[in-house]
Design an enzyme around this catalytic site. Structure first.
Site, mmCIF file in Angstrom:
data_model
loop_
_atom_site.group_PDB
_atom_site.id
_atom_site.type_symbol
_atom_site.label_atom_id
_atom_site.label_comp_id
_atom_site.label_asym_id
_atom_site.label_seq_id
_atom_site.Cartn_x
_atom_site.Cartn_y
_atom_site.Cartn_z
ATOM 1 N N ARG A 234 0.855 -1.180 0.000
ATOM 2 C CA ARG A 234 0.000 0.000 0.000
ATOM 3 C C ARG A 234 0.894 1.233 0.000
ATOM 4 O O ARG A 234 1.951 1.246 0.637
ATOM 5 C CB ARG A 234 -0.883 0.047 1.261
ATOM 6 C CG ARG A 234 -2.028 -0.906 1.267
ATOM 7 C CD ARG A 234 -3.131 -0.483 0.270
ATOM 8 N NE ARG A 234 -4.297 -1.346 0.393
ATOM 9 C CZ ARG A 234 -4.507 -2.446 -0.336
ATOM 10 N NH1 ARG A 234 -3.647 -2.819 -1.255
ATOM 11 N NH2 ARG A 234 -5.605 -3.155 -0.154
ATOM 12 N N GLU A 263 -4.624 7.136 -5.290
ATOM 13 C CA GLU A 263 -4.823 6.474 -6.584
ATOM 14 C C GLU A 263 -6.315 6.404 -6.920
ATOM 15 O O GLU A 263 -7.133 6.328 -6.006
ATOM 16 C CB GLU A 263 -4.211 5.061 -6.553
ATOM 17 C CG GLU A 263 -4.817 4.152 -5.498
ATOM 18 C CD GLU A 263 -4.108 2.805 -5.407
ATOM 19 O OE1 GLU A 263 -2.866 2.784 -5.315
ATOM 20 O OE2 GLU A 263 -4.828 1.800 -5.427
ATOM 21 N N HIS A 281 -2.032 -0.393 -9.939
ATOM 22 C CA HIS A 281 -2.532 -1.249 -8.837
ATOM 23 C C HIS A 281 -3.176 -2.515 -9.415
ATOM 24 O O HIS A 281 -4.369 -2.753 -9.233
ATOM 25 C CB HIS A 281 -3.524 -0.478 -7.951
ATOM 26 C CG HIS A 281 -3.780 -1.175 -6.632
ATOM 27 N ND1 HIS A 281 -4.176 -0.500 -5.496
ATOM 28 C CD2 HIS A 281 -3.698 -2.480 -6.269
ATOM 29 C CE1 HIS A 281 -4.338 -1.372 -4.507
ATOM 30 N NE2 HIS A 281 -4.050 -2.579 -4.971
HETATM 31 C C1 8YV Z 1 -7.270 -4.954 -5.011
HETATM 32 C C2 8YV Z 1 -5.582 -5.242 -3.318
HETATM 33 O O1 8YV Z 1 -8.224 -5.412 -4.145
HETATM 34 O O2 8YV Z 1 -5.550 -7.429 -2.464
HETATM 35 C C3 8YV Z 1 -5.469 -6.241 -2.235
HETATM 36 O O3 8YV Z 1 -5.286 -5.814 -1.083
HETATM 37 O O4 8YV Z 1 -5.363 -4.112 -3.129
HETATM 38 C C4 8YV Z 1 -5.996 -5.643 -4.698
HETATM 39 O O5 8YV Z 1 -6.055 -6.988 -4.908
HETATM 40 C C5 8YV Z 1 -7.639 -5.173 -6.419
HETATM 41 O O6 8YV Z 1 -7.039 -4.183 -7.144
HETATM 42 C C6 8YV Z 1 -9.116 -5.198 -6.691
HETATM 43 O O7 8YV Z 1 -9.720 -4.002 -6.405
#
Ligand code: 8YV
Length: 315
Positions: A234, A263, A281
């Site tokens: 993150r 983002e 992402h």
């Molecule tokens: C997002 C993610 O959920 O697993 C995570 O924590 O940030 C990603 O897998 C993905 O971009 C779907 O929104």
């Protein structure tokens, strides 16, 4: 019996949307022109929220849903869910761990290789005629034999390490304690010492308030002018202003980033830098993994409403 009402925070692919719509009475917040009015109308009837890792559910959304029982996250990271708003109301929270681990690790390693070997620039070099007009592409740095530091040796960090071992890299990691499942890799307790040691620093920590800006200015600069930071966790785990400044001044050699503060509206200063590889992402973004994430999101919802144990609870 009426289907349980589920508030959907962001879109999913059709292969997930269709079965979600079939099983639940889905209220799509992201399609509402007036989100507060939509929440005021539907919130009182919502029994579950289906969200995505980066979208989460904030305290306002949770309080607009007084009958809420479960938040099911499509993603392993649940830092965007306000857990402190869930705990006093016994609202359960689930995520989608494991199913995405390998693909996220793959993208992190791919980003390192691309950036270290200048793959994107080399592609442009061919396409824009530079190869024919200017000659050979400038030499880049190898990864083989160089030092990798993994900040956070959880599931994803461990898979990153396994892949780096295949590239003959020297692997060290920081975590709250040494991991018995990584006996061949060097444990370095202090993240700053890890950063000083590493040529490539992978940030693979689960984000929380405690890890915010754990990769601070000192750590970024310790990776150094010849080093690279790769972030597949993150954005909050890195001080983004300090990162941009270090990339701009050359105090940090380069970065490969899949995540950004605010983002998808990333800081425009990133786009002026030629020493950063930016990705939208999408580390979990393969058809196989996203299908598995969608299935697990629904399986948790189904288990909850059937009165069965949740498959992957975090709260
Ligand atoms: C997002 C993610 O959920 O697993 C995570 O924590 O940030 C990603 O897998 C993905 O971009 C779907 O929104």
């Amino acid at each position: 019996m009426p289907k349980p009402i589920v508030l959907q925070v962001g879109p999913y692919p059709d292969w997930d949307q269709d079965p979600l719509d079939a099983a639940f009475d889905v209220k799509r917040l992201f399609e509402a022109s007036d989100a507060p009015a939509f929440l005021a109308t539907h919130g009182p009837h919502v029994r579950a929220i289906a969200t995505r890792g980066e979208l989460g559910a904030d305290a306002d959304m949770i309080s607009a849903c007084p009958a809420l029982e479960l938040i099911s996250v499509y993603g392993v990271g649940y830092d965007a869910v306000d857990l402190s708003a869930c705990k006093p109301r016994n609202i359960r929270v689930t995520n989608t761990p494991d199913v995405l681990t390998e693909d996220v690790a793959d993208l992190g390693v791919a980003m390192m290789l691309c950036q270290s070997r200048g793959v994107v620039g080399a592609e442009t070099w061919v396409r824009d005629g530079s190869w024919a007009n200017k000659g050979l592409y400038p030499l880049k740095r190898r990864v083989f034999g160089r030092k990798a530091g993994i900040l956070g040796l959880g599931r994803i960090g461990f898979e990153v390490g396994k892949r780096l071992a295949g590239f003959g890299m020297d692997i060290a990691y920081s975590d709250i304690a040494a991991k018995d499942y990584a006996p061949d890799w060097t444990f370095i307790n202090d993240p700053l010492t890890l950063a000083q040691h590493a040529n490539f620093l992978f940030v693979t920590l689960a984000a929380s308030a405690k890890t915010r800006h754990i990769a601070n200015k000192d750590i970024i600069e310790a990776v150094g002018p010849d080093g690279m930071i790769i972030n597949i966790s993150r954005a909050s785990n890195i001080d983004e202003d300090a990162l941009i400044e270090a990339l701009h001044s050359g105090a940090l050699g380069s970065a490969a980033l899949d995540v950004f503060e605010k983002e998808p509206a990333l800081d425009p200063r990133f786009l002026d830098l030629d020493n950063v590889l930016v990705q939208p992402h999408h580390a979990s973004g393969t058809i196989e993994t996203r299908k598995a994430m969608g299935q697990l999101l629904r399986d948790n919802l189904t288990a909850h409403f059937a009165g069965d144990a949740l498959l992957t609870p975090v709260l």
